[in-house]
Enzyme design. Sequence first.
Site, mmCIF file in Angstrom:
data_model
loop_
_atom_site.group_PDB
_atom_site.id
_atom_site.type_symbol
_atom_site.label_atom_id
_atom_site.label_comp_id
_atom_site.label_asym_id
_atom_site.label_seq_id
_atom_site.Cartn_x
_atom_site.Cartn_y
_atom_site.Cartn_z
ATOM 1 C CD GLU A 57 -2.724 -1.183 2.143
ATOM 2 O OE1 GLU A 57 -2.791 -0.594 3.093
ATOM 3 O OE2 GLU A 57 -3.673 -2.263 2.759
ATOM 4 C CG HIS A 67 -6.101 0.173 5.046
ATOM 5 N ND1 HIS A 67 -4.951 -0.549 5.099
ATOM 6 C CD2 HIS A 67 -6.947 0.301 6.317
ATOM 7 C CE1 HIS A 67 -4.953 -1.537 5.586
ATOM 8 N NE2 HIS A 67 -6.350 -1.272 6.600
#
Length: 400
Positions: A259, A282
């Site tokens: 990420e 997220h």
Amino acid sequence: MTTAILLENIHASATARLGEAGLKVERRSGALAGDELRQVLASHDLVGIRSATHLRGDDIRSAPDLLSIGCFCIGTSQVDLDAATAAGIPVFNAPFSNTRSVAELVVSEAVMLLRKIPEKNALAHAGKWAKGASGAFEARGKTIAIVGYGNIGSQVGVLAESMGMRVVYYDVLARLSLGSARAAGTLEEAVSQADVVTLHVPATARTRNMIDAHVLAQFKPGAILINASRGTVVDIDALAAALRDKRLGGAAIDVFPEEPKTNNDPFVSPLQQLPNVLLTPHIGGSTEEAQENIGTEVAAKLLNFLNTGGTIGAVNFPEVDPGPLHAPARLLNIHSNAPGALAALNTLLAQDGVNINGQHLQTRGHTGYVVTDLDRAPSDALMESLRTHAGFVRSRLLVR
Ligand code: NAI
């Protein structure tokens, strides 16, 4: 007066809670580092951070009077927990404040994907009219398989059942089924009967690539996968292949093996541009309500430690729950977990003529924590000898 410094725009609920308890609270909007960070640590009793402030061992050791650290978030990897423990500083966080936020997102994504909304939405934005019922389904009567039936998974089950879905779950631990949810004996048994599979397991060696090509092959044709747990749980290339081959009907993915560190870094995934796939950064647990809950929960844990010495919910510390202070005085003593520590403390108290009303001891690793209720406050001389006693890390006195 006890003071707290809250960094990184922690929710106002924390300021309110600490302020109501009589603390002087200072706030900063950003993260701090280096000398600026050390200055605020050295001049406050409590510090509140989120994920961007890193409390390294040297930072922690530079603040000998800091009492406790509040991580107003879920993770605590930004704090050197071993250094905090060695310094006698409990660290608190809020692991469950955003459970409901994740559960709501998952159930609504299941509805969106069953109706093929991502692709219909994209077409409508592009000026195309894709009216039609083909391939669009109600959630009612469909089966949702919940992998990991813990805090979030079980709430997803309750919400899904209230919409008429059949709930089956798979967990490595025996869990109490809520509503009419049924436990499956194996992962394969759960996923092979589901129209929607949703993952709510932690990131462990055992859950790494738990959903791989082999498991995806057991999914019902056209089934939907939702992952708002951790990015390591799904083999993302295998998922992309299953979506490209139209073996799966869609996916909603909130967490990724890699990420971006910040909102300014690029995001790249093999799932980009695939139809009927929702990609979110997220944000499963990121809501105003969750932030408010986090503010209240961590503030309450800090106040509990401050006022009673209780350490329930500390991530790095022996957990003691001595309850409210009813005795005239309470001594909080943190020491190296070695034979004789408790005896040494009690001998010193006896020599000072103080009687013990009650005592709670817990140890964890190298650290011992004992909370002792006393019939009167010990003398200043005794407090001084406790502070300098070899093997004692810290001693703090609460007086009623
Ligand atoms: P939890 O600890 O309450 O529940 C996890 C469940 O998974 C437990 O019941 C455990 O027994 C089970 N489990 C562990 N290993 C397993 C395995 N190999 N197979 C099957 N079951 C297994 O955790 P919680 O709070 O429900 O969180 C679940 C996940 O959601 C975690 O990975 C957490 O990091 C993630 N999360 C993601 C958020 C987001 O923003 N997307 C926000 C909050 C949590």
